[in-house]
Structure formats: structure tokens, C-alpha cells
Motif scaffolding. Sequence first.
Motif, PDB file in Angstrom:
ATOM      1  N   ASN A 146      31.354  34.081  50.662  1.00 20.31           N
ATOM      2  CA  ASN A 146      30.702  33.032  49.865  1.00 20.31           C
ATOM      3  C   ASN A 146      29.800  33.573  48.772  1.00 20.31           C
ATOM      4  OD1 ASN A 146      31.613  30.471  50.885  1.00 20.31           O
ATOM      5  ND2 ASN A 146      30.484  30.869  52.769  1.00 20.31           N
ATOM      6  N   MET A 147      29.206  34.729  49.026  1.00 22.42           N
ATOM      7  CA  MET A 147      28.196  35.250  48.096  1.00 22.42           C
ATOM      8  C   MET A 147      28.766  36.195  47.055  1.00 22.42           C
ATOM      9  SD  MET A 147      24.473  36.667  49.220  1.00 22.42           S
ATOM     10  CE  MET A 147      23.176  36.931  47.997  1.00 22.42           C
ATOM     11  N   PHE A 148      29.803  36.965  47.439  1.00 24.94           N
ATOM     12  CA  PHE A 148      30.304  37.999  46.529  1.00 24.94           C
ATOM     13  C   PHE A 148      31.776  37.825  46.139  1.00 24.94           C
ATOM     14  CE2 PHE A 148      27.043  40.060  49.291  1.00 24.94           C
ATOM     15  CZ  PHE A 148      26.045  40.133  48.338  1.00 24.94           C
ATOM     16  N   LEU A 149      32.637  37.529  47.100  1.00 23.45           N
ATOM     17  CA  LEU A 149      34.072  37.489  46.809  1.00 23.45           C
ATOM     18  C   LEU A 149      34.470  36.229  46.043  1.00 23.45           C
ATOM     19  CD1 LEU A 149      35.542  38.843  50.190  1.00 23.45           C
ATOM     20  CD2 LEU A 149      34.685  40.109  48.216  1.00 23.45           C
ATOM     21  N   LEU A 150      34.113  35.054  46.573  1.00 11.38           N
ATOM     22  CA  LEU A 150      34.508  33.787  45.939  1.00 11.38           C
ATOM     23  C   LEU A 150      33.920  33.596  44.541  1.00 11.38           C
ATOM     24  CD1 LEU A 150      36.007  31.073  46.182  1.00 11.38           C
ATOM     25  CD2 LEU A 150      33.985  30.153  47.347  1.00 11.38           C
ATOM     26  N   PRO A 151      32.603  33.799  44.325  1.00 12.78           N
ATOM     27  CA  PRO A 151      32.044  33.585  42.980  1.00 12.78           C
ATOM     28  C   PRO A 151      32.596  34.554  41.925  1.00 12.78           C
ATOM     29  CG  PRO A 151      30.307  33.670  44.641  1.00 12.78           C
ATOM     30  CD  PRO A 151      31.552  34.143  45.302  1.00 12.78           C
ATOM     31  N   ASN A 152      33.028  35.744  42.358  1.00 12.96           N
ATOM     32  CA  ASN A 152      33.496  36.756  41.405  1.00 12.96           C
ATOM     33  C   ASN A 152      35.019  36.897  41.367  1.00 12.96           C
ATOM     34  OD1 ASN A 152      30.880  38.179  40.453  1.00 12.96           O
ATOM     35  ND2 ASN A 152      30.635  38.059  42.678  1.00 12.96           N
ATOM     36  N   ASN A 153      35.708  36.013  42.097  1.00 18.18           N
ATOM     37  CA  ASN A 153      37.182  36.029  42.129  1.00 18.18           C
ATOM     38  C   ASN A 153      37.744  37.383  42.567  1.00 18.18           C
ATOM     39  OD1 ASN A 153      37.384  33.326  41.197  1.00 18.18           O
ATOM     40  ND2 ASN A 153      37.096  34.019  39.095  1.00 18.18           N
ATOM     41  N   PHE A 154      37.135  37.955  43.614  1.00 16.87           N
ATOM     42  CA  PHE A 154      37.645  39.193  44.190  1.00 16.87           C
ATOM     43  C   PHE A 154      38.641  38.839  45.306  1.00 16.87           C
ATOM     44  CE2 PHE A 154      33.321  41.308  43.154  1.00 16.87           C
ATOM     45  CZ  PHE A 154      33.742  41.573  41.863  1.00 16.87           C
ATOM     46  N   VAL A 155      39.913  38.943  45.000  1.00 14.14           N
ATOM     47  CA  VAL A 155      40.954  38.634  45.984  1.00 14.14           C
ATOM     48  C   VAL A 155      41.206  39.899  46.790  1.00 14.14           C
ATOM     49  CG1 VAL A 155      43.323  37.807  46.330  1.00 14.14           C
ATOM     50  CG2 VAL A 155      41.938  36.909  44.446  1.00 14.14           C
ATOM     51  N   VAL A 156      40.459  40.065  47.881  1.00  8.81           N
ATOM     52  CA  VAL A 156      40.496  41.311  48.638  1.00  8.81           C
ATOM     53  C   VAL A 156      41.649  41.332  49.631  1.00  8.81           C
ATOM     54  CG1 VAL A 156      39.228  42.773  50.268  1.00  8.81           C
ATOM     55  CG2 VAL A 156      38.040  41.719  48.343  1.00  8.81           C
ATOM     56  N   ALA A 157      41.704  40.362  50.529  1.00  9.05           N
ATOM     57  CA  ALA A 157      42.746  40.394  51.559  1.00  9.05           C
ATOM     58  C   ALA A 157      42.745  39.084  52.336  1.00  9.05           C
ATOM     59  CB  ALA A 157      42.513  41.562  52.525  1.00  9.05           C
ATOM     60  N   GLY A 158      43.806  38.870  53.096  1.00 17.82           N
ATOM     61  CA  GLY A 158      43.845  37.763  54.042  1.00 17.82           C
ATOM     62  C   GLY A 158      43.940  36.390  53.415  1.00 17.82           C
ATOM     63  N   MET A 159      43.795  35.390  54.286  1.00 18.55           N
ATOM     64  CA  MET A 159      43.883  33.997  53.848  1.00 18.55           C
ATOM     65  C   MET A 159      42.728  33.625  52.924  1.00 18.55           C
ATOM     66  SD  MET A 159      46.675  32.895  55.091  1.00 18.55           S
ATOM     67  CE  MET A 159      47.366  34.552  54.977  1.00 18.55           C
ATOM     68  N   SER A 160      41.570  34.252  53.122  1.00 17.03           N
ATOM     69  CA  SER A 160      40.434  33.971  52.246  1.00 17.03           C
ATOM     70  C   SER A 160      40.731  34.428  50.818  1.00 17.03           C
ATOM     71  CB  SER A 160      39.166  34.653  52.771  1.00 17.03           C
ATOM     72  OG  SER A 160      39.374  36.043  52.930  1.00 17.03           O
ATOM     73  N   GLY A 161      41.397  35.572  50.679  1.00 14.60           N
ATOM     74  CA  GLY A 161      41.785  36.047  49.349  1.00 14.60           C
ATOM     75  C   GLY A 161      42.795  35.136  48.694  1.00 14.60           C
ATOM     76  N   ILE A 162      43.808  34.709  49.474  1.00 15.47           N
ATOM     77  CA  ILE A 162      44.814  33.782  48.948  1.00 15.47           C
ATOM     78  C   ILE A 162      44.162  32.458  48.567  1.00 15.47           C
ATOM     79  CG2 ILE A 162      46.899  32.465  49.523  1.00 15.47           C
ATOM     80  CD1 ILE A 162      47.712  34.793  51.345  1.00 15.47           C
ATOM     81  N   THR A 193      40.445  46.164  45.167  1.00 13.01           N
ATOM     82  CA  THR A 193      40.980  47.355  45.853  1.00 13.01           C
ATOM     83  C   THR A 193      39.863  48.317  46.242  1.00 13.01           C
ATOM     84  OG1 THR A 193      43.027  47.176  44.559  1.00 13.01           O
ATOM     85  CG2 THR A 193      42.614  49.271  45.670  1.00 13.01           C
ATOM     86  N   ILE A 194      38.901  48.500  45.346  1.00 17.39           N
ATOM     87  CA  ILE A 194      37.747  49.363  45.637  1.00 17.39           C
ATOM     88  C   ILE A 194      36.971  48.830  46.842  1.00 17.39           C
ATOM     89  CG2 ILE A 194      35.485  50.130  44.781  1.00 17.39           C
ATOM     90  CD1 ILE A 194      36.774  50.234  41.960  1.00 17.39           C
ATOM     91  N   ILE A 195      36.740  47.514  46.868  1.00 16.50           N
ATOM     92  CA  ILE A 195      36.026  46.901  47.995  1.00 16.50           C
ATOM     93  C   ILE A 195      36.795  47.104  49.290  1.00 16.50           C
ATOM     94  CG2 ILE A 195      35.258  44.704  48.989  1.00 16.50           C
ATOM     95  CD1 ILE A 195      34.744  43.764  46.066  1.00 16.50           C
ATOM     96  N   LEU A 196      38.096  46.879  49.235  1.00 16.39           N
ATOM     97  CA  LEU A 196      38.935  46.986  50.436  1.00 16.39           C
ATOM     98  C   LEU A 196      38.951  48.422  50.975  1.00 16.39           C
ATOM     99  CD1 LEU A 196      40.889  45.496  52.341  1.00 16.39           C
ATOM    100  CD2 LEU A 196      42.743  46.145  50.801  1.00 16.39           C
ATOM    101  N   ILE A 197      39.129  49.393  50.087  1.00 12.73           N
ATOM    102  CA  ILE A 197      39.237  50.797  50.520  1.00 12.73           C
ATOM    103  C   ILE A 197      37.902  51.335  51.026  1.00 12.73           C
ATOM    104  CG2 ILE A 197      39.663  53.157  49.729  1.00 12.73           C
ATOM    105  CD1 ILE A 197      41.801  52.011  47.842  1.00 12.73           C
ATOM    106  N   LEU A 198      36.834  51.131  50.242  1.00 11.46           N
ATOM    107  CA  LEU A 198      35.537  51.699  50.623  1.00 11.46           C
ATOM    108  C   LEU A 198      34.922  51.000  51.833  1.00 11.46           C
ATOM    109  CD1 LEU A 198      33.846  52.503  47.182  1.00 11.46           C
ATOM    110  CD2 LEU A 198      35.196  53.976  48.675  1.00 11.46           C
ATOM    111  N   SER A 199      35.243  49.732  52.030  1.00 11.06           N
ATOM    112  CA  SER A 199      34.710  49.019  53.204  1.00 11.06           C
ATOM    113  C   SER A 199      35.266  49.586  54.501  1.00 11.06           C
ATOM    114  CB  SER A 199      35.014  47.523  53.111  1.00 11.06           C
ATOM    115  OG  SER A 199      36.408  47.283  53.161  1.00 11.06           O
ATOM    116  N   THR A 200      36.452  50.211  54.432  1.00  9.47           N
ATOM    117  CA  THR A 200      37.037  50.806  55.642  1.00  9.47           C
ATOM    118  C   THR A 200      36.176  51.960  56.157  1.00  9.47           C
ATOM    119  OG1 THR A 200      38.447  52.284  54.325  1.00  9.47           O
ATOM    120  CG2 THR A 200      39.400  50.189  55.015  1.00  9.47           C
TER     121      THR A 200
END
Length: 298
Positions: free
Chosen positions: A33-49, A189-196
Motif C-alpha cells: 500500500n505504501m510503496f508498490l501500489l502508489p509507484n506502480n511497482f509490479v513486483v510479483a504475484g496477484m498483487s503485482g497483477i 526487478t531490483i526490489i524482487l532480487i534484493l529483497s531475497t
Amino acid sequence: MEAKEAKNKSIKEILIIGVSFVLGVFLLALSYNMFLLPNNFVVAGMSGIGIALEKLFGINATAFIYISTIILLIVSFIFLGKEKTKNTLMGSILYPVMITLTSPIANYLNTNYPIDDLLITILFAIVTYGVGNGLIYKYGYTTGGNDVLMQLLNKYLRIPESKGLMAVNIIVILFGAAIFGYMKAIYATIILILSTLFIDKIMFGIADSKLFYIFTREEEKVKKAILEEIESGFTILPTKGGYSHSKGSLIMCVVPNRDYYLFKERILEIDPKAFFIIDSCYEVNGGVKRSNLPFLEK
């Protein structure tokens, strides 16, 4: 007395697992809600879709997450069975609910304490997304979505779960790239990789020692170095060559990180042709304390 202590320990463990899991889902939902949705970061999963579909068709992203969660739970129950669905059920229900609950918090923070620096935004997204997922995965739970699709690919197409997860994530990120542009896809992609990195550290901890498997013709000298110089114990494992079928032995020992480089160089000094494998060691239990860490004794 022992039964009472065991019961208290069991209750404490359940509470720790429960609190960690809820906190993980909370952080994941807040990150969305705070970072992905407002900035249109489609990271992964159903939330990204959901983020991509909201932009493309005007479908509410949160509503899509609720609907897709219910559908995937039904699919999981039918095709994967009750046992597989059980670990997914709690997270699948709690995650959409937590997205609804954290939405006002995210809106308040974004309105009153906006982050104008894109780099800081990505950094916060990495930390909250990674820590949230790490706390969820640590105790064997999931939030559905990708995990259900990954298990379906594994069961029916015989695709390894790691490769299935990678394939699904790539598809989701490319879908986001087609709608929001390649730069947004790069950030995602950066968020997805570095979060791992955070996920791994939370699940497995930080390795404080190295595990050595050593095959050497100077066995006695190496053993003496371990005992006298590193002040560690070791275990001798019998071996048999896969090609030559010749019998030998393998020295296994655990060495603190601070002694890793010196010990490696000492082995090569004793036997330049020594064969050894080094791996990170996250936990060592039991054994005899010869220094400041427990080690396996000869």
C-alpha cells in the motif's frame, strides 16, 4: 515439572510463530500500500497483477486480490489437496484483510510524511517486502498467489518449484513493463532480487562459521593444525572414489569466520594439492567446546 516446562515452551513457541507471521503479513501489506501500489511497482504475484489491471482496465487492485485469492484457494484445494492448501489458507485470508487494514495507515503516512526520493522509496520497499516475506516463509507459511501457481507447475508440468517461481515472476514483471514501461520493470526487478537477501537472512540467519570438507594426503599434519592452531575439533568421514573406487578419508570441521582465510591458506601450505569444499555454516549444535564455538569432536 518437566511436562509443565515443555508445555510453557510449546505455548511460547506458538506465540512467537503467530506474532512473527502476523507481523510479516502486516509488513508485506504495508509495503504494497505504501510503496508498490502508489509507484506502480509490479513486483510479483496477484498483487503485482492487480496493480497492472487497475491501470489497464480500472479494476480495483485490492478487489482483484480478494477475488484471485478465493479462486486460487479453490484451485489449490481441488488440484493440490487439503494438506497443501492448509499452509496456504491462513496467509491467503490474512493478506487481503491486512491490505485493507493497512491502506489508511499507508495513506496517512504518504500524505503527511511523503518520500520524494525514489532511491529511498525503493530501499524501504526492499526492506519491508523482504522482511515481511522472510517472517512468513520462516515458519512454512505462504500468502498464496505465486506459491499456488508454482506448486501447480511442479505437480503437473514437473517444473522445479524454484524455476516455476522464476517463470511466474518474469511473466508478471514483463506484464508490468508492457503497461508502465521498462524503467518501472527494472525497479520492480531490483526490489524482487534484493529483497531475497532479507528473506534468506531471516530464514537462515547469518552464517558465523565455515564448514570445511578436506581431502588431503597430509592428513596427520592437517589434523594437527586443526587441533593446535585453530583449536577446533573435527570428524573423519570414510570415502570411496566414484571413478577409482579407492578408499580414503575426509576431514570435516567447523571454523569461525575470523579464522576462515588463515585456515584455508594453512591447508594449502601443508598440502598444495589438497581438495576441499567450503560452505557457510548457519548453526552448530552439540559437540565439545574447544574454543568459543561448539565443534564436532574426533
